[in-house]
Design a protein around this motif. Structure first.
Motif, short mmCIF file in Angstrom:
data_model
loop_
_atom_site.label_atom_id
_atom_site.label_comp_id
_atom_site.label_asym_id
_atom_site.label_seq_id
_atom_site.Cartn_x
_atom_site.Cartn_y
_atom_site.Cartn_z
N ALA A 177 2.55 -51.08 48.90
CA ALA A 177 1.21 -52.16 48.85
C ALA A 177 0.74 -52.13 47.56
CB ALA A 177 0.34 -51.53 49.93
N ASP A 178 -0.45 -52.60 47.24
CA ASP A 178 -0.89 -53.04 45.51
C ASP A 178 -2.53 -52.64 46.09
OD1 ASP A 178 0.54 -55.37 44.71
OD2 ASP A 178 -0.19 -56.88 46.03
N TYR A 179 -2.24 -52.17 47.58
CA TYR A 179 -4.12 -51.87 47.76
C TYR A 179 -4.23 -50.77 48.67
CZ TYR A 179 -5.60 -54.10 42.95
OH TYR A 179 -4.93 -54.74 42.08
N VAL A 180 -5.68 -49.42 48.72
CA VAL A 180 -5.12 -48.91 49.96
C VAL A 180 -6.93 -49.48 50.77
CG1 VAL A 180 -5.08 -47.04 51.86
CG2 VAL A 180 -3.26 -47.94 49.98
N LEU A 181 -7.28 -49.99 51.77
CA LEU A 181 -8.37 -50.38 52.01
C LEU A 181 -8.72 -49.22 52.91
CD1 LEU A 181 -8.84 -54.35 52.14
CD2 LEU A 181 -9.20 -52.75 49.76
N VAL A 193 -6.23 -47.32 44.68
CA VAL A 193 -4.91 -48.22 44.46
C VAL A 193 -4.40 -46.42 45.02
CG1 VAL A 193 -3.27 -48.28 42.29
CG2 VAL A 193 -5.63 -49.19 42.34
N ALA A 194 -3.24 -46.89 45.26
CA ALA A 194 -2.34 -45.31 46.09
C ALA A 194 -0.86 -45.23 44.66
CB ALA A 194 -1.57 -45.29 47.55
N ARG A 195 -0.91 -44.17 43.61
CA ARG A 195 -0.10 -43.67 42.72
C ARG A 195 1.11 -43.19 42.99
NH1 ARG A 195 -1.33 -48.02 39.19
NH2 ARG A 195 -3.73 -47.60 38.37
N GLU A 196 0.85 -42.64 44.56
CA GLU A 196 1.97 -41.58 44.79
C GLU A 196 1.99 -41.43 46.58
OE1 GLU A 196 5.12 -38.08 43.98
OE2 GLU A 196 3.44 -38.06 42.94
N TRP A 197 3.40 -41.30 47.48
CA TRP A 197 2.53 -41.12 49.48
C TRP A 197 3.43 -39.69 48.83
CZ3 TRP A 197 -0.02 -43.46 52.76
CH2 TRP A 197 -1.09 -44.27 52.33
N ARG A 198 2.97 -39.28 49.57
CA ARG A 198 3.69 -37.81 49.87
C ARG A 198 3.51 -37.41 51.58
NH1 ARG A 198 0.63 -33.91 45.18
NH2 ARG A 198 1.84 -35.55 42.47
N ASP A 199 4.62 -36.59 51.40
CA ASP A 199 4.46 -35.72 52.42
C ASP A 199 3.39 -34.87 52.80
OD1 ASP A 199 7.32 -36.99 53.34
OD2 ASP A 199 8.15 -35.32 53.58
N ALA A 200 2.89 -35.07 54.18
CA ALA A 200 0.89 -34.27 54.43
C ALA A 200 1.66 -32.22 54.62
CB ALA A 200 0.54 -34.70 55.42
N THR A 201 2.39 -31.55 52.73
CA THR A 201 1.76 -30.57 53.17
C THR A 201 1.01 -29.74 51.92
OG1 THR A 201 3.81 -30.47 51.61
CG2 THR A 201 3.78 -30.97 53.79
N HIS A 202 1.29 -28.67 53.00
CA HIS A 202 0.51 -27.19 51.79
C HIS A 202 0.55 -27.84 50.81
CE1 HIS A 202 -2.14 -24.45 50.15
NE2 HIS A 202 -1.05 -24.28 49.99
N ALA A 203 2.05 -28.16 49.83
CA ALA A 203 2.66 -28.06 48.61
C ALA A 203 1.83 -29.06 48.01
CB ALA A 203 3.42 -27.80 48.83
N ASN A 204 2.10 -30.17 48.53
CA ASN A 204 1.54 -31.54 47.60
C ASN A 204 -0.25 -32.05 47.92
OD1 ASN A 204 4.47 -32.64 47.41
ND2 ASN A 204 4.74 -33.21 49.67
N ILE A 222 -1.64 -39.67 46.49
CA ILE A 222 -2.59 -39.91 45.66
C ILE A 222 -3.30 -41.17 44.34
CG2 ILE A 222 -3.14 -38.13 43.30
CD1 ILE A 222 -2.35 -36.37 45.54
N GLY A 223 -4.19 -41.00 44.24
CA GLY A 223 -4.19 -42.28 44.25
C GLY A 223 -6.00 -42.29 43.33
N GLU A 224 -6.90 -43.58 42.95
CA GLU A 224 -7.74 -43.74 42.56
C GLU A 224 -8.39 -44.91 43.02
OE1 GLU A 224 -6.00 -45.82 38.69
OE2 GLU A 224 -5.61 -43.64 38.52
N ASN A 225 -9.74 -44.76 42.73
CA ASN A 225 -10.60 -46.65 42.69
C ASN A 225 -9.80 -47.72 42.28
OD1 ASN A 225 -12.32 -44.93 43.79
ND2 ASN A 225 -14.10 -45.20 42.47
#
Length: 259
Positions: A177-181, A193-204, A222-225
């Motif tokens: 995806a280009d963007y997350v709405l 903008v999602a720069r990186e998708w990670r597992d929903a763990t405490h470490a991440n 992890i992302g930004e506007n």
């Protein structure tokens, strides 16, 4: 009243489609709403896994955990047939209305079209039908996430935090995806903008996922506007309504566009 584990012969045919509630006898709390025919209500209330569909055969689900607790206490799940003999065309709407009426349910999914037509205050109703809308099909690849919990549309940070985790989502599609709405009640309220998708763990996500509540099968980002021009296109000043059917949430919180 005597205990009943199935309907007598002929009863199921007479009641047709029905919507039911499962109730915890320990506190009188409704913890699940479902729809069915025949002896469906008994298969759920008795946690009879052989009668459940494959997508529900999950002993770790909140519903089955609650039922197991009740049975281990030597009690039986209470059930109420809330409405029966429901026409096929109306069954999803009746179930959705009942799900919307009870909080704290163990239902994994919300009611049919609850995100678009569920409970709203008058301000949300006005926003939904008076705000500018997205009328032209976007060329961008999008993930639309229905967050459905928002007190202040101007709090962009809060929107971001609620949007970024934790979801049952295709990582492959999400990364394409280009963007997350972010969507609330059919209105787009944030673009990221999602720069990186990670597992929903405490470490991440150490500040958001405790060690005892890790959900590696779910994902977060992890992302930004999104850039200003993208935000203006999809969100504007106070949000924009989704008028394109393929972008609307029906039952699941995740919707993909052009992916």
């Amino acid at each position: 009243m005597s205990e009943i584990d199935e309907f007598p012969a002929g009863v199921a045919e007479k009641i047709g489609n029905y919507v039911y509630r499962l109730i915890d006898p320990r506190n009188g709390e409704t913890f699940y709403v479902g729809k069915g025919t025949g002896n469906r209500v008994f298969a759920h209330s008795n946690a009879n896994l052989s009668n459940l569909t494959s997508d529900e055969d999950d002993r770790t689900s909140l519903k089955l955990s609650r039922i197991t607790e009740i049975k281990n206490a030597g009690l039986r799940v209470l059930n109420v047939i809330h409405r029966h003999d429901i026409p096929d065309a109306a069954i999803f709407e009746v179930e959705a209305a009942l799900i919307d009426a009870f909080t704290g349910l163990t239902n994994i999914q919300g009611g049919h079209a609850s995100g678009a037509k569920g409970p709203m205050n008058v301000v949300e109703i006005v926003d939904k039908y008076a705000l500018p809308s997205i009328d032209e099909e976007p060329s961008e690849k999008l993930v639309l996430i229905n967050i459905n919990r928002l007190e202040d549309k101007s709090d962009v940070r809060s929107i971001y935090e609620q949007t970024r985790l934790a979801w049952r989502i295709s990582k492959r599609k999400a990364e394409a995806a280009d963007y997350v709405l972010a969507v609330v009640k059919g209105v787009i309220v944030g673009a990221f903008v999602a720069r990186e998708w990670r597992d929903a763990t405490h470490a991440n996500f150490p500040d958001h996922v405790p060690l005892d509540r890790e959900m590696p099968e779910r994902k977060g980002f992890i992302g930004e506007n999104a850039p200003d021009e993208v935000w203006k296109k999809f969100v504007g000043d106070r949000g924009k309504r989704i008028s394109i059917d393929g972008m609307k949430h029906i039952q699941f919180p995740i919707r993909y566009w052009n992916i």
